[in-house]
Motif scaffolding. Sequence first.
Motif, PDB file in Angstrom:
ATOM      1  N   SER A  52       0.832  -1.205   0.000  1.00 44.15           N
ATOM      2  CA  SER A  52       0.000   0.000   0.000  1.00 44.15           C
ATOM      3  C   SER A  52       0.864   1.251   0.000  1.00 44.15           C
ATOM      4  O   SER A  52       0.567   2.235  -0.702  1.00 44.15           O
ATOM      5  CB  SER A  52      -0.923   0.004   1.219  1.00 44.15           C
ATOM      6  OG  SER A  52      -1.820  -1.080   1.192  1.00 44.15           O
ATOM      7  N   PHE A 116      -7.950   7.636 -15.127  1.00 38.87           N
ATOM      8  CA  PHE A 116      -8.816   6.476 -14.878  1.00 38.87           C
ATOM      9  C   PHE A 116      -8.550   5.362 -15.883  1.00 38.87           C
ATOM     10  O   PHE A 116      -8.447   4.185 -15.510  1.00 38.87           O
ATOM     11  CB  PHE A 116     -10.292   6.888 -14.945  1.00 38.87           C
ATOM     12  CG  PHE A 116     -11.230   5.798 -14.529  1.00 38.87           C
ATOM     13  CD1 PHE A 116     -11.491   5.567 -13.189  1.00 38.87           C
ATOM     14  CD2 PHE A 116     -11.849   4.990 -15.482  1.00 38.87           C
ATOM     15  CE1 PHE A 116     -12.353   4.548 -12.796  1.00 38.87           C
ATOM     16  CE2 PHE A 116     -12.710   3.967 -15.097  1.00 38.87           C
ATOM     17  CZ  PHE A 116     -12.965   3.753 -13.754  1.00 38.87           C
ATOM     18  N   PRO A 134      -2.128  -3.246  -7.683  1.00 38.97           N
ATOM     19  CA  PRO A 134      -3.553  -3.023  -7.373  1.00 38.97           C
ATOM     20  C   PRO A 134      -3.787  -1.783  -6.502  1.00 38.97           C
ATOM     21  O   PRO A 134      -4.728  -1.023  -6.737  1.00 38.97           O
ATOM     22  CB  PRO A 134      -3.960  -4.306  -6.630  1.00 38.97           C
ATOM     23  CG  PRO A 134      -3.008  -5.338  -7.127  1.00 38.97           C
ATOM     24  CD  PRO A 134      -1.707  -4.623  -7.298  1.00 38.97           C
ATOM     25  N   GLU A 135      -2.927  -1.597  -5.499  1.00 38.26           N
ATOM     26  CA  GLU A 135      -3.083  -0.437  -4.614  1.00 38.26           C
ATOM     27  C   GLU A 135      -2.795   0.867  -5.365  1.00 38.26           C
ATOM     28  O   GLU A 135      -3.487   1.873  -5.186  1.00 38.26           O
ATOM     29  CB  GLU A 135      -2.131  -0.563  -3.418  1.00 38.26           C
ATOM     30  CG  GLU A 135      -2.475  -1.705  -2.468  1.00 38.26           C
ATOM     31  CD  GLU A 135      -3.737  -1.420  -1.679  1.00 38.26           C
ATOM     32  OE1 GLU A 135      -3.632  -0.997  -0.529  1.00 38.26           O
ATOM     33  OE2 GLU A 135      -4.841  -1.624  -2.238  1.00 38.26           O
ATOM     34  N   ILE A 137      -3.082   1.415  -8.634  1.00 40.79           N
ATOM     35  CA  ILE A 137      -4.166   1.665  -9.589  1.00 40.79           C
ATOM     36  C   ILE A 137      -5.396   2.210  -8.866  1.00 40.79           C
ATOM     37  O   ILE A 137      -6.039   3.160  -9.330  1.00 40.79           O
ATOM     38  CB  ILE A 137      -4.514   0.375 -10.357  1.00 40.79           C
ATOM     39  CG1 ILE A 137      -3.361  -0.014 -11.285  1.00 40.79           C
ATOM     40  CG2 ILE A 137      -5.801   0.552 -11.154  1.00 40.79           C
ATOM     41  CD1 ILE A 137      -3.570  -1.335 -11.995  1.00 40.79           C
ATOM     42  N   SER A 138      -5.724   1.617  -7.727  1.00 42.46           N
ATOM     43  CA  SER A 138      -6.884   2.070  -6.951  1.00 42.46           C
ATOM     44  C   SER A 138      -6.735   3.530  -6.549  1.00 42.46           C
ATOM     45  O   SER A 138      -7.654   4.344  -6.734  1.00 42.46           O
ATOM     46  CB  SER A 138      -7.048   1.197  -5.711  1.00 42.46           C
ATOM     47  OG  SER A 138      -8.101   1.662  -4.899  1.00 42.46           O
ATOM     48  N   TYR A 139      -5.552   3.897  -6.005  1.00 37.70           N
ATOM     49  CA  TYR A 139      -5.316   5.268  -5.553  1.00 37.70           C
ATOM     50  C   TYR A 139      -5.405   6.241  -6.728  1.00 37.70           C
ATOM     51  O   TYR A 139      -6.056   7.288  -6.645  1.00 37.70           O
ATOM     52  CB  TYR A 139      -3.940   5.360  -4.898  1.00 37.70           C
ATOM     53  CG  TYR A 139      -3.634   6.714  -4.287  1.00 37.70           C
ATOM     54  CD1 TYR A 139      -3.953   6.984  -2.967  1.00 37.70           C
ATOM     55  CD2 TYR A 139      -3.037   7.724  -5.045  1.00 37.70           C
ATOM     56  CE1 TYR A 139      -3.691   8.229  -2.403  1.00 37.70           C
ATOM     57  CE2 TYR A 139      -2.767   8.961  -4.494  1.00 37.70           C
ATOM     58  CZ  TYR A 139      -3.092   9.214  -3.179  1.00 37.70           C
ATOM     59  OH  TYR A 139      -2.835  10.445  -2.643  1.00 37.70           O
ATOM     60  N   THR A 140      -4.764   5.890  -7.848  1.00 37.60           N
ATOM     61  CA  THR A 140      -4.706   6.783  -9.001  1.00 37.60           C
ATOM     62  C   THR A 140      -6.077   6.980  -9.630  1.00 37.60           C
ATOM     63  O   THR A 140      -6.450   8.101  -9.993  1.00 37.60           O
ATOM     64  CB  THR A 140      -3.720   6.235 -10.052  1.00 37.60           C
ATOM     65  OG1 THR A 140      -2.439   6.050  -9.451  1.00 37.60           O
ATOM     66  CG2 THR A 140      -3.595   7.190 -11.224  1.00 37.60           C
ATOM     67  N   LYS A 141      -6.845   5.906  -9.769  1.00 36.34           N
ATOM     68  CA  LYS A 141      -8.161   6.022 -10.394  1.00 36.34           C
ATOM     69  C   LYS A 141      -9.113   6.874  -9.555  1.00 36.34           C
ATOM     70  O   LYS A 141      -9.858   7.694 -10.096  1.00 36.34           O
ATOM     71  CB  LYS A 141      -8.758   4.623 -10.607  1.00 36.34           C
ATOM     72  CG  LYS A 141      -8.160   3.882 -11.797  1.00 36.34           C
ATOM     73  CD  LYS A 141      -8.945   2.615 -12.098  1.00 36.34           C
ATOM     74  CE  LYS A 141      -8.452   1.971 -13.389  1.00 36.34           C
ATOM     75  NZ  LYS A 141      -9.249   0.777 -13.754  1.00 36.34           N
ATOM     76  N   ILE A 142      -9.095   6.675  -8.252  1.00 36.27           N
ATOM     77  CA  ILE A 142      -9.981   7.467  -7.382  1.00 36.27           C
ATOM     78  C   ILE A 142      -9.603   8.942  -7.437  1.00 36.27           C
ATOM     79  O   ILE A 142     -10.472   9.820  -7.533  1.00 36.27           O
ATOM     80  CB  ILE A 142      -9.936   6.940  -5.941  1.00 36.27           C
ATOM     81  CG1 ILE A 142     -10.550   5.536  -5.880  1.00 36.27           C
ATOM     82  CG2 ILE A 142     -10.685   7.881  -4.987  1.00 36.27           C
ATOM     83  CD1 ILE A 142     -10.389   4.844  -4.544  1.00 36.27           C
ATOM     84  N   MET A 193      -9.074   0.551   4.723  1.00 34.07           N
ATOM     85  CA  MET A 193      -9.282   0.672   3.280  1.00 34.07           C
ATOM     86  C   MET A 193      -7.984   0.967   2.526  1.00 34.07           C
ATOM     87  O   MET A 193      -8.001   1.122   1.313  1.00 34.07           O
ATOM     88  CB  MET A 193     -10.318   1.766   2.994  1.00 34.07           C
ATOM     89  CG  MET A 193     -11.713   1.435   3.501  1.00 34.07           C
ATOM     90  SD  MET A 193     -12.912   2.757   3.212  1.00 34.07           S
ATOM     91  CE  MET A 193     -12.992   2.753   1.415  1.00 34.07           C
ATOM     92  N   ALA A 196      -7.085   2.936  -1.187  1.00 35.17           N
ATOM     93  CA  ALA A 196      -8.379   3.478  -1.604  1.00 35.17           C
ATOM     94  C   ALA A 196      -8.909   4.472  -0.573  1.00 35.17           C
ATOM     95  O   ALA A 196      -9.446   5.533  -0.924  1.00 35.17           O
ATOM     96  CB  ALA A 196      -9.376   2.337  -1.807  1.00 35.17           C
TER      97      ALA A 196
END
Length: 468
Positions: A52, A116, A134-135, A137-142, A193, A196
């Motif tokens: 993370s 995104f 995965p972490e 990508i999640s941070y960047t997309k949000i 979380m 994210a």
Amino acid sequence: MEKTAKVKNFTEGPILGPLLKFTLPVFGALILQALYGAVDLLIVGQFATTESVSGVAMGTQLTHSVTIVTGGFAMGTTILLGQLIGKKKTEEAGKVVGSSIWLFAAIAVIVSAVLFILAGPVLELLQLPAEAMPEGISYTKICGIGFIFIAAYNLLGSIFRGIGDSTTPLITVAIACVVNIAGDLLLVAVFDMAAAGAAIATVFAQGISVIISLWLIKKKGLPFAFNKESLKLKFGIIGQIVKLGIPLALQEIVVSSSFLVTSAVTNSLGLIASAGVGVSSKLTGFIMLFPSAYMQSMSAFSAQNIGAKKVDRATKAMIHGIWTSLAFATIMGYFSILHGEWLTQIFSKDPEVIVAAAQYLKAFGIDTFLTSIYFCFIGFLNGCGKTTVTMIEGFIGVAVRVPTCFLFKAIGNGSLFLIGMSTPTSTFVQNIIVIIYFILVKKKLNALYSGGLAPEESVPPEKLAEQA
């Protein structure tokens, strides 16, 4: 919107007092923004996994890069708005704000889509470890989804600075910091979380700051007319903002990339050197904040005076900025050069890392004196609308910094102090360039305004760069 607020007029009265009063809140906001960027990583590091931490670190770096571009266009709005206010053409100021809204809305949509859709490929290109992907990508997309708030915050900040108000952005970023910390603790520490949660907290905090800024504008009003007519799309005005903003954005990107090259050079020297430079970099970001604050405030201060044809007053403001910034540099230089270990041990307990970081920090202690001069000149030239010139000299600085970094590594047998000296070496060269160009520009501006043109005959801000 009724004309209720008062513009901060920098074209009359004392210089030093209003300049400091305007600069100190900018300085405070920069400190809070620096802390704001560190909070996500700090809390994730305490309550989440190493994956993370890696994902948030790279996601933060990516979103910061696109935010820099947005900040360049924001400065374009500040400069154009300040020149119009200095010329007392407040009826045109509302049109600048309206067109800026369209521009920043377009930037937000484009950046959101890019972050995104391309988060994964870009993070792979940046060599983010697979286990942290995965972490990241999640941070960047949000953050990409919420980029509309980042764009809006930059736009509102540019408007406030253009009208001479640096206190309101400080208040809003302070509130955003508190909200972000609370959100991180709730979503990361309590609800687990991870990345994210940190991203959601960041976006929510930015949204709160935007809402508060809009509420303050509604409450206080603007010092010029702003209505439905102001919101009509004016491609000519957007072109002026882009012309001013693109060079600044490109310069920031290139300069940031050059420091990544320096990091790569020091990383090749081993773990201790890499960690030492990493620790030192955290500190250099803070010791350069006061000169950076002057660059922003000087741009707005000079823009008003250049718009009012008061070239000598803008020059005096720059001189005041230089000597007050040098006074601050004396304090920071003393600790950085002579007592670097006192500062570097804040971030590390390893004696070898502390010594390595202190060696590298000494070079930036020297650089803080040079940047105190350099950033004030840059602020003046930006206020004149000469952003293309500042971009070119910025590129020249990079062309000096990168080769000397490799050269000093070779001749200094890996000395971190000598490698770090590549930065003040480039700043010294840039100082020579901007001082010479300042002399030429000032002569042209004096010649341009020596005829005592009537206000209605004065040169429009968008033509100033062409004639000066």
